[in-house]
Design an enzyme around this catalytic site. Structure first.
Site, PDB file in Angstrom:
ATOM      1  N   GLY A  54       6.939   8.368  -1.048  1.00 51.68           N
ATOM      2  CA  GLY A  54       6.693   9.711  -0.569  1.00 51.68           C
ATOM      3  C   GLY A  54       7.509  10.037   0.656  1.00 51.68           C
ATOM      4  CB  ILE A  55       7.641  12.961   2.778  1.00 57.99           C
ATOM      5  CG1 ILE A  55       8.623  13.442   3.853  1.00 57.99           C
ATOM      6  CG2 ILE A  55       6.215  13.406   3.092  1.00 57.99           C
ATOM      7  CD1 ILE A  55       8.747  14.952   3.900  1.00 57.99           C
ATOM      8  N   GLY A  56       7.843  10.578   4.872  1.00 60.00           N
ATOM      9  CA  GLY A  56       7.283   9.987   6.073  1.00 60.00           C
ATOM     10  C   GLY A  56       8.162   8.891   6.632  1.00 60.00           C
TER      11      GLY A  56
ATOM     12  CB  ILE B 139       6.247   3.816   5.993  1.00 62.34           C
ATOM     13  CG1 ILE B 139       5.451   3.413   7.244  1.00 62.34           C
ATOM     14  CG2 ILE B 139       6.341   2.633   5.018  1.00 62.34           C
ATOM     15  CD1 ILE B 139       4.035   2.944   6.971  1.00 62.34           C
TER      16      ILE B 139
ATOM     17  CD  GLU C 247       4.595  11.000  -5.841  1.00 61.65           C
ATOM     18  OE1 GLU C 247       3.473  10.754  -5.385  1.00 61.65           O
ATOM     19  OE2 GLU C 247       5.395  10.111  -6.172  1.00 61.65           O
TER      20      GLU C 247
ATOM     21  CB  ILE D  50      -6.522   6.613   5.912  1.00 60.67           C
ATOM     22  CG1 ILE D  50      -5.804   7.960   5.708  1.00 60.67           C
ATOM     23  CG2 ILE D  50      -7.412   6.653   7.159  1.00 60.67           C
ATOM     24  CD1 ILE D  50      -6.718   9.124   5.382  1.00 60.67           C
TER      25      ILE D  50
ATOM     26  N   GLY E 158      -0.134  11.110  -5.952  1.00 55.59           N
ATOM     27  CA  GLY E 158       0.421  10.297  -7.035  1.00 55.59           C
ATOM     28  C   GLY E 158       0.233   8.807  -6.827  1.00 55.59           C
TER      29      GLY E 158
END
Length: 478
Positions: A257-259, A261, A280, A355, A378
């Site tokens: 995903g985004i971010g 990490i 995704e 989290i 996802g």
């Protein structure tokens, strides 16, 4: 019959003529969805160009359901106009259904609580407060299942609000940065309002929509929202190194995903070869790997030589990269995230964050205690798809910094009261923090606790060991 490779109901020549005639009549008789769901099929009709306010004045009514495109394609000017018209008309009970949306969501303000109610399929920061205060709703759902809500008429939009690129010489616009569940919403909506924006990149795959399917078009060239630019922390860089050096093989297919990490992982893959992307979403960190020749997608059996995605949030560099680029295929989310499709990708390596993780391996990724934070997204789609990889080389990875900004451990004895389990303890294989890599598949509860305590922050290991003994009635052991 088949249109663009998809099977649609057969229609006799007489019925086709009758329907074609209906297409030329008033918009109220818009019946072409009865014979095709293909937004790429040109129709004998044109959109009406209006202002954003005029578009909603023509069709918005109390009790309706409005679907909004999301991520970088969030049509913010249209949603703001919708809010104004709803207020001016003293309307009530309008549902606004969406995935992650960008910028302020004016319609969720307290003063509009009787007019609009947001329904999130994946929450963003702009609606968290209204959900927490009971003025908005959230639907827990896997991304791959969202289109079913529209196709099965569980959600029936009266109006779909989207943002597209200007039409080309053939009349085709592009959904640009966000395909995801948009097509399923559009083909089941009675009215389509589109913001036509020169800043929307033209992408391919399932992104195309012929302008004749649009009812009201609004010209607005507001720049797309941008994310990124925040540097990774030392802990995130270490996580990226651990994953890149130990878990990502040459020829692997990546989902992330985004971010910080994911970007940290990508930055550590500059010496890898023949990587593929089936995700995704993907971020700006992919661009450098493409230019270096690290990402080729040449090991894929399907979509060979193509990056596959479904939606994007990034910066102008990313939007320029995907614009008119046949190397990128933007496909519907029920295909991209389909567990079986994911399992077919070579050496599928799924990297997701969360989290908190408890000592048995339960992963909370959508809430902080009882307070909803995001959604299923996802994560499970890809974690399970990688675990089921037909080549037996898949790697499902959960990555997280070991502590919060306040210094609390994210590896916990038990999840917070009310916290939701997104990825179950049976789904989890690899958990990575800056302290190391834990492999949980096939391990007992006390073995899992042992592995997770090893990758917890040193300041918390003694307390976690004590808590593990109290919970399991035995000491964690390898």
């Amino acid at each position: 019959m088949s249109v663009m490779g998809k099977v649609v109901p057969h229609v006799s020549s007489r019925n086709f003529s009758r329907i074609s005639a209906a297409l030329c009549s008033a918009k109220a008789n818009r019946t072409y969805f009865t014979y095709t769901q293909e937004l790429s099929q040109p129709l004998d009709r044109k959109p009406e160009f209006v202002t954003a306010k005029e578009a909603f004045e023509k069709c918005l009514k109390s009790g309706q359901t409005v679907y909004s495109q999301g991520a970088a394609a969030t049509p913010v000017p249209l949603l703001n106009a919708m809010t104004e018209v709803g207020k001016a008309g003293s309307m009530k009970d309008i549902k606004v259904v969406h995935m992650h949306t960008e910028k302020d969501a004016a319609y969720v303000a307290p003063e509009y609580k009787d007019i609009f109610r947001s329904v999130s399929l994946f929450m963003a920061a702009n609606v968290r407060k209204s959900v927490a205060e009971g003025r908005s709703d959230a639907i827990p759902i896997f991304l791959q299942d969202i289109p079913k809500l529209f196709h099965r008429k569980i959600i029936q939009p009266d109006i779909a609000v989207i943002q597209v690129s200007p039409p080309d010489q053939h009349g085709y616009c592009s959904l640009g940065t966000s395909v995801d569940c948009v097509r399923s919403a559009l083909v089941n909506s009675k009215t389509i309002i589109a913001q036509v924006n020169v800043n929307m990149p033209r992408t391919f795959g399932d992104a195309i929509i012929h302008m004749s399917h649009i009812d009201y078009a609004v010209s607005d060239n507001t720049p797309l929202p941008e994310h990124g630019g925040k540097g990774a922390s030392p802990e995130e860089i270490k996580i990226g190194q651990l994953i890149g050096e130990n878990l990502v093989e040459d020829g692997a297919t990546l989902q992330m995903g985004i971010g910080s990490i994911p970007d940290a992982v990508l930055s550590c893959l500059k010496n890898h070869k023949d990587l593929g992307i089936h995700s995704e979403m993907f971020s700006v960190g992919v661009i450098d790997l493409v230019r270096r020749g690290c990402v080729t997608n040449n090991k894929k059996k399907n979509h060979k030589g193509r990056i596959v995605g479904s939606f994007l949030v990034g910066n102008k560099e990313l939007y320029d990269f995907v614009d008119n680029n046949p190397f990128i295929e933007m496909l519907e989310i029920d295909y991209v995230n389909n567990t079986h499709i994911v399992s077919l990708q070579p050496t599928m390596t799924a990297i997701n964050s969360c989290i908190e993780v408890d000592l048995t391996g339960q992963v909370c990724a959508d809430s902080i205690g009882t307070r909803m934070y995001s959604g299923f997204g996802g994560q499970v789609d890809f974690i399970r798809g990688a675990a089921e990889a037909v080549d037996g080389r898949g790697k499902p990875v959960i990555a997280l910094v070991s502590t919060t900004r306040q210094g609390e451990s994210k590896i916990v004895p038990t999840l917070k009261v009310g916290a939701g389990v997104v990825t179950t303890r049976a789904h989890v294989h690899y958990v990575v923090t800056e302290q190391g890599i834990a492999y949980l598949f096939g391990k007992t509860l006390r073995q899992r606790a042992y592995e997770l305590i090893k990758i917890a922050h040193p300041d918390h290991r003694e307390a976690l060991e004590k808590a593990a003994f109290e919970r399991l009635k035995c000491m964690p052991a390898p």
